[in-house]
Design a protein around this motif. Structure first.
Motif, PDB file in Angstrom:
ATOM      1  N   ALA A 322     -15.001  10.024 -15.539  1.00  0.00           N
ATOM      2  CA  ALA A 322     -13.923   9.192 -14.990  1.00  0.00           C
ATOM      3  C   ALA A 322     -12.564   9.475 -15.624  1.00  0.00           C
ATOM      4  O   ALA A 322     -11.570   9.714 -14.914  1.00  0.00           O
ATOM      5  CB  ALA A 322     -14.282   7.714 -15.134  1.00  0.00           C
ATOM      6  N   SER A 323     -12.478   9.430 -16.946  1.00  0.00           N
ATOM      7  CA  SER A 323     -11.168   9.585 -17.591  1.00  0.00           C
ATOM      8  C   SER A 323     -10.585  10.965 -17.323  1.00  0.00           C
ATOM      9  O   SER A 323      -9.370  11.122 -17.172  1.00  0.00           O
ATOM     10  CB  SER A 323     -11.281   9.341 -19.096  1.00  0.00           C
ATOM     11  N   HIS A 324     -11.443  11.981 -17.261  1.00  0.00           N
ATOM     12  CA  HIS A 324     -10.981  13.349 -17.043  1.00  0.00           C
ATOM     13  C   HIS A 324     -10.481  13.537 -15.605  1.00  0.00           C
ATOM     14  O   HIS A 324      -9.505  14.266 -15.367  1.00  0.00           O
ATOM     15  CB  HIS A 324     -12.098  14.328 -17.362  1.00  0.00           C
ATOM     16  N   ILE A 325     -11.147  12.880 -14.655  1.00  0.00           N
ATOM     17  CA  ILE A 325     -10.693  12.935 -13.260  1.00  0.00           C
ATOM     18  C   ILE A 325      -9.333  12.273 -13.124  1.00  0.00           C
ATOM     19  O   ILE A 325      -8.404  12.826 -12.509  1.00  0.00           O
ATOM     20  CB  ILE A 325     -11.728  12.259 -12.334  1.00  0.00           C
ATOM     21  N   LEU A 326      -9.185  11.084 -13.698  1.00  0.00           N
ATOM     22  CA  LEU A 326      -7.903  10.384 -13.615  1.00  0.00           C
ATOM     23  C   LEU A 326      -6.797  11.188 -14.281  1.00  0.00           C
ATOM     24  O   LEU A 326      -5.670  11.271 -13.759  1.00  0.00           O
ATOM     25  CB  LEU A 326      -8.005   9.002 -14.263  1.00  0.00           C
ATOM     26  N   GLU A 327      -7.118  11.793 -15.416  1.00  0.00           N
ATOM     27  CA  GLU A 327      -6.116  12.619 -16.111  1.00  0.00           C
ATOM     28  C   GLU A 327      -5.682  13.793 -15.240  1.00  0.00           C
ATOM     29  O   GLU A 327      -4.484  14.097 -15.138  1.00  0.00           O
ATOM     30  CB  GLU A 327      -6.688  13.133 -17.434  1.00  0.00           C
ATOM     31  N   VAL A 334      -5.928  20.513 -15.128  1.00  0.00           N
ATOM     32  CA  VAL A 334      -7.115  20.792 -14.319  1.00  0.00           C
ATOM     33  C   VAL A 334      -8.388  20.450 -15.080  1.00  0.00           C
ATOM     34  O   VAL A 334      -8.532  20.745 -16.268  1.00  0.00           O
ATOM     35  CB  VAL A 334      -7.134  22.272 -13.877  1.00  0.00           C
ATOM     36  N   TYR A 335      -9.324  19.820 -14.375  1.00  0.00           N
ATOM     37  CA  TYR A 335     -10.623  19.450 -14.939  1.00  0.00           C
ATOM     38  C   TYR A 335     -11.733  20.010 -14.063  1.00  0.00           C
ATOM     39  O   TYR A 335     -11.712  19.885 -12.839  1.00  0.00           O
ATOM     40  CB  TYR A 335     -10.748  17.923 -15.026  1.00  0.00           C
ATOM     41  N   PHE A 361     -13.353  21.208  -9.044  1.00  0.00           N
ATOM     42  CA  PHE A 361     -12.172  21.201  -9.899  1.00  0.00           C
ATOM     43  C   PHE A 361     -11.233  20.094  -9.421  1.00  0.00           C
ATOM     44  O   PHE A 361     -11.097  19.863  -8.218  1.00  0.00           O
ATOM     45  CB  PHE A 361     -11.460  22.553  -9.842  1.00  0.00           C
ATOM     46  N   VAL A 362     -10.584  19.441 -10.368  1.00  0.00           N
ATOM     47  CA  VAL A 362      -9.673  18.352 -10.027  1.00  0.00           C
ATOM     48  C   VAL A 362      -8.278  18.691 -10.537  1.00  0.00           C
ATOM     49  O   VAL A 362      -8.111  19.135 -11.681  1.00  0.00           O
ATOM     50  CB  VAL A 362     -10.128  17.021 -10.657  1.00  0.00           C
ATOM     51  N   ASP A 363      -7.272  18.486  -9.677  1.00  0.00           N
ATOM     52  CA  ASP A 363      -5.872  18.559 -10.066  1.00  0.00           C
ATOM     53  C   ASP A 363      -5.121  17.532  -9.231  1.00  0.00           C
ATOM     54  O   ASP A 363      -5.754  16.655  -8.617  1.00  0.00           O
ATOM     55  CB  ASP A 363      -5.310  19.979  -9.894  1.00  0.00           C
ATOM     56  N   ARG A 364      -3.817  17.611  -9.168  1.00  0.00           N
ATOM     57  CA  ARG A 364      -3.061  16.578  -8.452  1.00  0.00           C
ATOM     58  C   ARG A 364      -3.325  16.585  -6.949  1.00  0.00           C
ATOM     59  O   ARG A 364      -2.983  15.633  -6.247  1.00  0.00           O
ATOM     60  CB  ARG A 364      -1.561  16.732  -8.721  1.00  0.00           C
ATOM     61  N   PHE A 365      -3.958  17.655  -6.448  1.00  0.00           N
ATOM     62  CA  PHE A 365      -4.281  17.716  -5.026  1.00  0.00           C
ATOM     63  C   PHE A 365      -5.623  17.066  -4.706  1.00  0.00           C
ATOM     64  O   PHE A 365      -6.004  16.966  -3.551  1.00  0.00           O
ATOM     65  CB  PHE A 365      -4.276  19.167  -4.541  1.00  0.00           C
ATOM     66  N   GLY A 366      -6.362  16.654  -5.727  1.00  0.00           N
ATOM     67  CA  GLY A 366      -7.627  15.970  -5.492  1.00  0.00           C
ATOM     68  C   GLY A 366      -8.817  16.725  -6.068  1.00  0.00           C
ATOM     69  O   GLY A 366      -8.672  17.600  -6.925  1.00  0.00           O
ATOM     70  N   ILE A 367     -10.001  16.362  -5.588  1.00  0.00           N
ATOM     71  CA  ILE A 367     -11.243  17.009  -6.017  1.00  0.00           C
ATOM     72  C   ILE A 367     -11.545  18.153  -5.054  1.00  0.00           C
ATOM     73  O   ILE A 367     -11.667  17.947  -3.841  1.00  0.00           O
ATOM     74  CB  ILE A 367     -12.410  16.008  -6.047  1.00  0.00           C
ATOM     75  N   ASN A 368     -11.654  19.349  -5.596  1.00  0.00           N
ATOM     76  CA  ASN A 368     -11.848  20.548  -4.790  1.00  0.00           C
ATOM     77  C   ASN A 368     -13.179  21.178  -5.170  1.00  0.00           C
ATOM     78  O   ASN A 368     -13.351  21.674  -6.285  1.00  0.00           O
ATOM     79  CB  ASN A 368     -10.700  21.535  -5.055  1.00  0.00           C
ATOM     80  N   MET A 369     -14.136  21.135  -4.254  1.00  0.00           N
ATOM     81  CA  MET A 369     -15.491  21.603  -4.550  1.00  0.00           C
ATOM     82  C   MET A 369     -15.606  23.117  -4.380  1.00  0.00           C
ATOM     83  O   MET A 369     -14.942  23.716  -3.515  1.00  0.00           O
ATOM     84  CB  MET A 369     -16.490  20.904  -3.642  1.00  0.00           C
TER      85      MET A 369
END
Length: 488
Positions: A322-327, A334-335, A361-369
């Motif tokens: 959770a915290s890493h996604i929000l970050e 990128v997470y 991968f998560v960045d400001r554009f969202g969760i990208n599978m």
């Protein structure tokens, strides 16, 4: 940054504290608001006092509110985290107790099998209530982070019927990777690179590299069999590795109840499990552990409150997603993690509507599978058996269709290996009647179920299971913790 996070089921005190401190390890998040909500005022008061103590001790501007009014907590929230257990330990006890009468021995019973399916029936109507409130009062672009089991069913219902941007989160992949790194002699789990994909609690390490070097099946089998602890605790898991060629994320006990082969006969159960800890296969192990944890927390609460006065240490930030996604979403750092989402082509040989767990991968554009992953055929076949049960279970919960619910339970791999159709029909009637206060969608079916039960000739037995332990008293827990502390 200033935004609002709502936590539903915040009375899950230990887990809420972990999420809270993880999130506050992100420097940019000091000025946010946490809105806690739960059906239990008692639990809310306890967790708020702990979080307030953390804020005070660390001299933070973070705001913490608590209310039993869910819509109030969700109003304007950008992120909503759910860690609810509908029916609490009372309903959970029936998830374990009633199937045992029909010979079905579960270790956890929160994903599929008879207990997990009924757990989903209790959760899904409530999940849809959450989604309605999120659509109506939360931030326009709110994201729903579901930590509650049964993960796939809850996430499926939220996406397909709740129409909310939802991701399901679990820590099974991280724990499995830590085990693999340890048996291979890595100095740190970060030395292990892997692709892990499948469905929640049936995710498979289909590619492994240690410091860039590919790891073969034989090397991994040898490493696990040579390990002084895991060779005893993970016997079933190692057997699956030998036969399937890949390691499963799930613990010995969890994995055992998703398959039709290892818990079908009482004498076989004790062969494959280990009793050193609940997670390795003990009958009703997680129920016992959860009960002891609740009792311990209630009794030792002053110690938990005192511990909350310690400074937050970012070095102790957990690997919960959770915290890493929000970050990543808020700062664009990128997470990479493993997320439960609708398949939509991510895994080529699983159905498109299924909820899968796979790398992204998560960045400001969202969760990208990472799309285009193909599972080994045996892994896909095992996942498919569960997916079909999950799909029927979700549809049954939405429609309040007790006949479809019975078919879902009938098709469960372990239930099917143990019980006859007549036994399944009666067992589901018994569970629906026993849990009717948490199953509003089945209210119309309860009178007929009671009538059938009064005339049934299907025999049952009172059975504690093949490997049951009693709930330990506070005094026993204290003595055990003292002994461990002295030994360590």
């Amino acid at each position: 940054m200033s935004f609002k996070i709502a936590i539903i089921g915040a009375g899950s005190v230990g887990f809420t504290k972990k999420l809270f401190t993880d999130i506050l390890c992100v420097p940019e998040f000091k000025d946010i608001e946490f809105a806690l909500t739960d059906v239990s005022e008692h639990n809310l008061a306890m967790i708020k006092a702990i979080l307030d103590r953390i804020v005070e001790a660390n001299r933070l501007p973070t705001r913490v509110t608590a209310t039993t009014n869910r819509r109030e907590a969700l109003e304007g929230a950008r992120y909503i985290i759910s860690c609810v257990r509908v029916g609490g330990l009372e309903a959970y006890a029936d998830d374990i107790r009633i199937p045992l009468k029909y010979g079905i021995d579960q270790c956890v019973g929160d994903t599929i099998c008879a207990g997990g399916i009924l757990y989903g029936q209790r959760n899904i109507p409530v999940i849809l209530d959450f989604c309605r409130d999120i659509r109506e009062v939360a931030d326009t672009n709110a994201k729903f982070l579901n930590y509650a089991n049964p993960m796939a069913m809850n996430t499926w219902a939220a996406i397909e019927y709740g129409k909310v941007d939802t991701v399901g989160l679990c820590h099974g992949v991280q724990h499995g990777a830590e085990q693999i790194a340890e048996v291979l002699g890595a100095k740190s789990p970060k030395e292990l690179d892997y692709v892990c994909s499948g469905i929640n609690h049936q995710t498979w390490f289909i590619e492994l590299r240690l410091n860039g070097r590919p790891i073969s099946k034989d090397e991994l089998v040898d490493a696990f069999e040579a390990h002084p602890v895991y060779s005893k605790q993970e016997k079933l898991r190692i057997d699956v590795l030998k036969r399937f060629g890949v390691y499963s994320t799930e613990s010995n006990g969890h994995l055992s109840e998703y398959l039709p082969w290892y818990r079908k006969r009482p004498e076989e159960i004790t062969r494959w499990i280990d009793m050193s800890d609940w997670i390795h296969g003990e009958t009703g192990g997680y129920l016992r552990y959860s009960t002891e944890t609740r009792n311990w927390f209630e009794t030792e609460y002053p110690q938990f409150l005192e511990a909350a006065s310690k400074p937050i240490d970012p070095a102790n930030r957990s690997n919960e997603h959770a915290s890493h996604i929000l970050e990543a979403l808020e700062t664009n750092r990128v997470y990479r993690g493993h997320f439960n989402v609708k398949n939509d082509g991510v895994i080529t040989n699983l159905p498109q509507d299924a909820i899968i767990e796979s790398p992204g991968f998560v960045d400001r554009f969202g969760i990208n599978m990472a799309a285009g992953i193909t599972l080994p055929e045996a892994c896909a076949a095992t996942c498919m058996a569960s997916i079909n049960v999950q799909r029927m279970s979700v549809h049954a919960a939405i429609a309040g269709d007790i006949d479809l619910l019975k078919l879902a339970v009938l098709h469960d791999p372990l239930v099917g290996a143990v019980s006859t159709p007549e036994e399944v029909w009666q067992m589901v009637d018994e569970m629906v009647v026993a849990q009717s206060q948490w199953l509003p969608q089945y209210a119309h079916a309860v009178p007929a179920a009671k009538e059938r039960l009064s005339k049934s000739k299907v025999k049952t037995r009172e059975w504690a299971g093949a490997a049951r332990r009693s709930v330990r008293s506070i005094e026993e827990l204290r003595a055990e913790k003292a002994a461990l502390k002295q030994a360590g």
